[in-house]
Scaffold this active site. Structure first.
Site, short mmCIF file in Angstrom:
data_model
loop_
_atom_site.label_atom_id
_atom_site.label_comp_id
_atom_site.label_asym_id
_atom_site.label_seq_id
_atom_site.Cartn_x
_atom_site.Cartn_y
_atom_site.Cartn_z
N ASP A 138 0.83 -1.21 0.00
CA ASP A 138 0.00 0.00 0.00
C ASP A 138 0.87 1.26 0.00
O ASP A 138 2.08 1.22 0.28
CB ASP A 138 -0.88 -0.04 1.25
N ASP A 181 -10.50 2.21 -3.28
CA ASP A 181 -11.00 2.02 -1.92
C ASP A 181 -12.51 2.08 -1.89
O ASP A 181 -13.13 1.77 -0.87
CB ASP A 181 -10.45 3.12 -1.00
C1 DGJ Z 1 -5.74 1.94 2.01
C2 DGJ Z 1 -6.13 0.72 1.24
O1 DGJ Z 1 -6.57 1.04 -0.03
C3 DGJ Z 1 -7.17 -0.05 2.04
O2 DGJ Z 1 -7.64 -1.13 1.30
C4 DGJ Z 1 -6.54 -0.49 3.32
O3 DGJ Z 1 -5.50 -1.39 3.06
C5 DGJ Z 1 -6.03 0.72 4.08
N1 DGJ Z 1 -5.18 1.54 3.28
C6 DGJ Z 1 -5.28 0.28 5.30
O4 DGJ Z 1 -4.72 1.34 5.96
#
Ligand code: DGJ
Length: 730
Positions: free
Chosen positions: A479, A549
């Site tokens: 990430d 997200d």
């Molecule tokens: C952003 C990601 O896109 C989410 O899916 C998740 O992993 C969060 N970060 C975790 O902090």
């Protein structure tokens, strides 16, 4: 596929299976662009190059040829300041402060195959017979700077890749201020420009506009390719649609700040270009040093936007993505992020995994919160050590518990970041990107590690590798949750500070190369707050990306449709999440959430332990269906049928390579009383095959399905959907 050079006319003619691309070297050494489009035999392509005297406002570089002005000449790699006033492909500052420089033909080489790009991701070949490459060397006589323009054509893909390597073969210290990857001049401006733009949680929406005189461009200044703009542009010829007409795409294999644009000039010609964003960029080239630009992937299709997408999909799926997962179907996963956020322990995780296993799910992914003191997002990035409060018996024990269920185990990291509240920051406050004496602006309470530094990279490679070696982990979600501010590095001298952002990308790519090749059996998925770095650069190292997200099924229609304009379905993560949806509050049915997520790398992101028996039964069926259609979805050909940007209904379909199977997804967002009785025409089938529809008697002709169509379903209730499976009968 061939690259033909005609000695007499000095015309280079690059041919892929269905595409031609041609340019000519003028007697002054300027490479003048002639043609890019549908394949032609090309007997005397130079007849197309018109050189005509213009007004004095387009001056002449050669007093012996007064009809020549670079301002009016279609070019391959244009300069600024020596008679061209349009947007240049490069700009170089000399020690005397001037930026006038002219690259003209020096030599060329044509060879089979394609070389790797030093330190950068790029499309590759597996044998020399798959491609031919032209290296055209241009030189500036005064400084000795050379630029090697590489063009590759492929045997099996109608794409051309371009990149440029600058070599300072002179004595002077030079500053490269602009170094784009490609530029091409079209003879007219009868195009629409298509871009993929958006924001966090609404990435890659399709926007189109007619070209107008002047500059139209998209760019990122964020230090990553970004949620807001994708490093991609397409030009659609007048009247071009999803299925018909000439479409030209350019896509940059790069994950940092970029620019892509079109300038329409006074003579109605259109200059299309893409490359690293020159804004806030400078690269010092001492004598003998080199600079390699990222690669641009150019695709022409006479079969509309859909044709262009399928060329990108096939090329990226087979010759950009690497490693053992390239050709393997990807596992169905359940991720705990939206189920627990930071609040979990080993028992809770095991319970979710157990529920998943019972429903046929193949992998559990532990998301953020397993390390340091990470009970919220204010702390611990950089401290990649298991939190024994949450997992008292360590990660190994948890992985073993999940493995005992006969499930794979995946783990989340955010390796490029550092929390000011962390052990790492206490020990190394200068390890983040920063500018001495300035504030260090935080985003999600975190700073960015300075990946231009070798010591930082070594630390990250070691700590991440230690965790990955500590237990049988088979998947990593990588990430990255903020963009760059106060971009500077403590180790670089003043005159190299503006190299920091690109050096960061080179450092990141080095780390990714090291880790992904050290752990070839781990499936890596990149993520940047969802799709903030959904670009071909990341796909070279990690075969899939968390698309957004935003997990709401209705929102996902636009996001996944827009993403599919360039990127293969096998690169897109798509999960079913809980209702009311955490991003938009919508309550779409489990069926529709499933049907939309089935159109990607499928998974769940919710607490399966709280599902009712009825819901569990529905999930079991979705999982079983996905297992059946998975090869088709992940490796078949993708056809867009109805656009969510144009109406209430969205539809797309997947067709197997041999056309014996098809899977159609149809979604209707809002219902209308007394609605129309519509039909849905399918695409990509064999007109001579007969197909049966699952759940129905009798067969449909492939020609019937594509021309007459099927009855579009009628629904009662918003956010409704239906899937159709067709199988050919012999
Ligand atoms: C952003 C990601 O896109 C989410 O899916 C998740 O992993 C969060 N970060 C975790 O902090």
């Amino acid at each position: 596929m061939a690259i033909i050079y005609d000695q007499e006319s000095r015309v280079f003619h690059l041919q892929s299976k269905n595409t031609s691309y041609a340019f000519q070297i003028l007697k002054q050494g300027y490479p003048a662009h002639i043609y890019w489009g549908k394949k032609v035999r090309g007997l005397q392509l130079n007849r197309l190059l018109q050189i005509k005297e213009r007004a004095s406002f387009s001056p002449n570089p050669d007093q012996n040829q007064l009809d020549l002005s670079l301002d009016a000449l279609p070019q391959e790699y244009p300069s600024y300041g020596a008679t061209d006033f349009r947007s240049p492909a490069y700009q170089v500052k000399l020690p005397n402060g001037s930026t006038i420089l002219e690259l003209t033909y020096h030599s060329h080489e044509i060879y089979s195959g394609k070389k790797k790009l030093e330190g950068l991701p790029a499309v590759y070949v597996e044998s020399e017979s798959e491609a031919q490459t032209l290296e055209l060397t241009l030189k500036d006589d005064l400084t000795g700077l050379t630029a090697v323009l590489s063009y590759t054509v492929f045997e099996n893909h109608d794409a051309i890749t371009r990149s440029v390597k600058f070599i300072n073969n002179g004595e002077m210290t030079l500053d490269l201020q602009r170094a784009l990857s490609m530029s091409v001049d079209f003879a007219h401006d009868r195009f629409e420009m298509l871009q993929l733009s958006g924001a966090w949680a609404r990435e890659r929406y399709v926007h189109k506009r007619k070209l107008v005189p002047g500059m139209q461009s998209v760019e990122s200044r964020r230090g990553s390719s970004s949620h807001m703009q994708n490093p991609f542009l397409a030009l659609l010829s007048e009247g071009a649609t999803e299925d018909h007409g000439d479409v030209y795409g350019v896509n940059l294999v790069y994950s940092g700040s970029f620019i892509a644009g079109v300038e329409v000039d006074q003579y109605h010609s259109s200059r299309l270009f893409i490359g690293i964003n020159p804004f806030d960029f400078n690269w010092r080239l001492e004598a003998g040093e080199q600079f390699q630009t990222p690669e641009a992937v150019m695709v022409f299709s006479p079969d509309g936007l859909g044709g262009m997408s399928r060329i990108y999909h096939e090329l990226y799926r087979t010759r950009l993505v690497r490693g053992e997962f390239r050709d393997k179907t990807r596992p169905i996963l359940v991720n705990n992020w939206e189920a627990t956020y930071f609040d979990f322990n080993a028992d809770k995780i095991e319970a979710i995994a157990t529920a998943g296993k019972e429903l046929g799910i193949e992998m559990f992914v532990l998301d953020d919160g397993w390390f340091g003191k990470r009970n919220n997002d204010t702390t611990s990035l950089g401290d990649w050590f298991v939190d024994k409060n949450k997992l008292p018996n360590g990660l190994e024990d948890l992985v073993a518990r999940v493995k005992r269920l006969d499930m794979q185990f995946g783990l989340w990291f955010e390796p490029e970041m550092i929390s000011p509240e962390s052990e790492l920051y206490k020990a190394h406050p200068d390890w983040c990107l920063h500018v001495e004496g300035r504030r260090r602006s935080q985003g999600r309470n975190q700073l960015i590690l300075d990946f231009s530094r070798q010591d930082v990279r070594d630390y990250i490679v070691k700590t991440v590798s230690d965790i990955l070696s500590s237990a049988p982990i088979t998947y990593v979600k990588w990430d990255m949750n903020r963009n760059m501010t106060e971009i500077g590095s403590a180790l670089l001298p003043a005159d190299r500070q503006r190299e920091t952002a690109h050096r960061y990308m080179l450092g990141l790519y080095e780390v990714l190369e090291t880790i992904t090749t050290s752990f070839p059996h781990i499936l890596f998925e990149s993520c940047s707050g969802g799709g903030g770095r959904f670009d071909p650069g990341m796909l070279y190292y990690m075969p899939q990306t968390w698309t957004s997200d935003n997990t709401d099924a209705v929102s996902r229609l636009k996001i996944q449709y827009g993403t599919s304009i360039v990127y293969p379905i096998s690169t897109m993560g798509a999960h079913v999440s809980a209702i009311p949806n955490h991003q938009v509050g919508r309550k779409a049915s489990l069926e529709t959430r499933g049907n939309v997520a089935l159109s990607g790398n499928f998974g769940y992101e919710l607490d399966l332990t709280v599902f009712t028996d009825e819901e569990k039964e529905a999930v079991k069926k979705q999982v079983a269906l996905y297992k059946e259609v998975r090869p088709l979805v992940q490796f078949g050909d993708f056809y867009r049928l109805l656009s969510p940007f144009e109406g209430n209904e969205t539809a797309w379909m997947f067709v197997s390579k041999d056309k014996s199977e098809a899977f159609v997804v149809y979604v209707s967002v809002l219902q209308e009383a007394n609605a129309k009785l519509d039909r849905l025409r399918l695409k990509g089938l064999d007109p001579n095959f007969d197909y049966v529809l699952d759940g129905e008697e009798g067969a449909y002709g492939g020609d019937e399905l594509m021309n007459a169509g099927i009855q579009a379903p009628l629904f009662h209730g918003d956010y409704s959907s239906k899937v159709f499976r067709f199988r050919a009968v012999k």
